[in-house]
Scaffold this active site. Structure first.
Site, PDB file in Angstrom:
ATOM      1  N   TYR A 289       0.810  -1.246  -0.025  1.00  0.00           N
ATOM      2  CA  TYR A 289       0.187   0.009  -0.022  1.00  0.00           C
ATOM      3  C   TYR A 289       1.033   1.416  -0.014  1.00  0.00           C
ATOM      4  O   TYR A 289       1.808   1.532   0.836  1.00  0.00           O
ATOM      5  CB  TYR A 289      -0.697   0.172   1.287  1.00  0.00           C
ATOM      6  CG  TYR A 289      -1.874   0.983   1.137  1.00  0.00           C
ATOM      7  CD1 TYR A 289      -3.177   0.962   0.773  1.00  0.00           C
ATOM      8  CD2 TYR A 289      -1.948   2.303   1.674  1.00  0.00           C
ATOM      9  CE1 TYR A 289      -4.297   1.666   0.634  1.00  0.00           C
ATOM     10  CE2 TYR A 289      -2.691   3.135   1.868  1.00  0.00           C
ATOM     11  CZ  TYR A 289      -4.079   2.728   1.310  1.00  0.00           C
ATOM     12  OH  TYR A 289      -5.188   3.981   1.141  1.00  0.00           O
ATOM     13  N   TYR A 339      -5.273   5.464  -7.268  1.00  0.00           N
ATOM     14  CA  TYR A 339      -5.745   5.289  -5.945  1.00  0.00           C
ATOM     15  C   TYR A 339      -7.328   5.160  -5.689  1.00  0.00           C
ATOM     16  O   TYR A 339      -8.039   6.072  -5.737  1.00  0.00           O
ATOM     17  CB  TYR A 339      -5.340   6.587  -5.295  1.00  0.00           C
ATOM     18  CG  TYR A 339      -5.157   6.300  -3.777  1.00  0.00           C
ATOM     19  CD1 TYR A 339      -4.543   5.489  -2.912  1.00  0.00           C
ATOM     20  CD2 TYR A 339      -6.358   7.015  -2.962  1.00  0.00           C
ATOM     21  CE1 TYR A 339      -4.872   5.235  -1.561  1.00  0.00           C
ATOM     22  CE2 TYR A 339      -6.725   6.975  -1.602  1.00  0.00           C
ATOM     23  CZ  TYR A 339      -5.817   6.000  -0.998  1.00  0.00           C
ATOM     24  OH  TYR A 339      -5.896   5.690   0.500  1.00  0.00           O
TER      25      TYR A 339
END
Length: 384
Positions: A289, A339
């Protein structure tokens, strides 16, 4: 949350996504439906067979609306996971647990978001702040980037991590996006000069240390091992899964922990590796991440790829590139592909183990996927 009985008992058999862009015309519900239908088509499974759903608490398309629009059958399991990007891997883990326990047979996890053209969550001044934020936001920590900047500064001070190390992260993700036609940054290379001269967003984090702001949606389909053998595409097995919320945690900055630099990744990792048949050194590729570049070296340490304070050095000499120590975020990640609260990392992990990534790691058989570091998190170990 992983029990020994979960090991390789379920597989991801379908993935789907919409286009990614700063602004898409369709609303979040429509995008969600498109991603889910694409994932089901990829798996060769009819919508009426779906009986389980999992998504994020921040997802604004609810189960009822999605089920009606797509044409699901009776649902016998549905769950939502909190803490924004910390929930990505947990959605798959929840479905895996439900299927293993006999609560469901075909699960769909998804995330649809219009962050590029939509509102910023922290701009709602009418909302009552949670208690910890009442002690930080009046003093300027308004956005996630402000909080992670504090963590990054401490990391630099304690261990000598530099902006060159953060650039290595940004560059690796951008290089992979430049190979991925679906990535927002597909045709936009990044240079060191661009990085070093870009504007501050929250010092020491510059423009390229921050994830994209993207409209888009993604989904994946999870079934039991036996069913997976009959699906249209090569199954990718969930070998282990975990969630992590450390004691005395304070989101993003970890002020009240004895060591703020040992975040939720450390808690999730202990549980994840406890139930795995392989070690960090046997992971072929990772999708970690990357809402901010500083989260990558912190996660490399938390998940056991290097020692305390060694995350910066791990990025040196092409360590995160294809052919390096740990090829990373091979679709471009949140920094350069899109994102969408980390869900693209799940789907990219599946592509790697199917052998269909646009930046394929030769012979990849194992993949770590992580959710947001700095918040209560989750992680998956996938294997082919």
């Amino acid at each position: 949350m992983t029990a020994p009985g979960l090991k390789d008992a379920v597989a991801i058999v379908g993935t789907g996504q919409t286009a990614f862009a700063r602004q898409l015309a369709e609303d979040e519900k429509t995008l969600a439906c498109r991603a889910v239908l694409a994932a089901l088509a990829d798996a060769g499974i009819a919508p009426g067979e779906v009986d389980a759903l999992a998504s994020y608490t921040m997802e604004e398309t609810d189960e009822v609306e999605l089920a009606k629009a797509v044409g699901f059958g009776d649902l016998t399991f549905f769950s939502r996971v909190g803490y924004g990007g910390g929930g990505s891997c947990a959605t798959v883990a929840h479905l895996a647990a439900a299927i293993t326990a006999g609560q469901a047979t075909v699960g769909v996890a998804w995330r649809s978001r219009k962050r590029g053209s939509g509102r910023r969550p922290w701009t709602d001044t009418s909302a009552q702040l949670p208690t910890p934020a009442q002690w930080t936001r009046p003093f300027g920590l308004l956005r996630p980037v402000d909080e992670i900047a504090m963590l990054a500064r401490r990391y630099m001070h304690e261990y000598g991590v530099t902006r060159d190390h953060l650039f290595n992260v940004a560059l690796a993700c951008r290089n992979r996006a430049n190979q991925n036609p679906a990535a927002v940054m597909y045709d936009r290379p990044l240079t060191r000069e661009m990085y070093m001269t870009s504007r501050w967003i929250s010092e020491p984090l510059c423009l390229y240390d921050n994830c994209l702001e993207t409209d888009g949606a993604l989904a994946c389909v999870v079934v039991g091992r036996e069913r997976a053998r009959d699906c249209a595409e090569k199954p990718v097995y969930v070998h282990a899964a975990a969630q992590g919320l450390p004691a005395q945690h304070h989101g993003m900055v970890n002020y009240w922990n004895d060591d703020p630099l040992t975040g939720p990744a450390w808690t999730a990792a202990r549980h994840l590796w406890k139930h795995a048949d392989f070690t960090p050194q046997e992971v072929d590729v990772a999708q970690i991440y990357d809402a901010f570049t500083a989260l990558i070296p912190l996660s490399l340490e938390g998940y056991g790829f290097c020692g305390r304070g060694e995350g910066g050095a791990f990025t040196e000499q092409g360590g995160l590139e294809i052919g390096g120590r740990l090829p990373l975020n091979t679709g471009g990640g949140g920094l350069s592909e899109a994102y969408v609260h980390g869900f693209n990392l799940v789907n990219e992990g599946v592509k790697q183990l199917r052998g269909t990534s646009t930046a394929q790691v030769p012979g990849a058989e194992t993949c770590l996927v992580t959710a947001g570091e700095g918040v209560p998190t989750s992680a998956l170990l996938l294997r082919s």
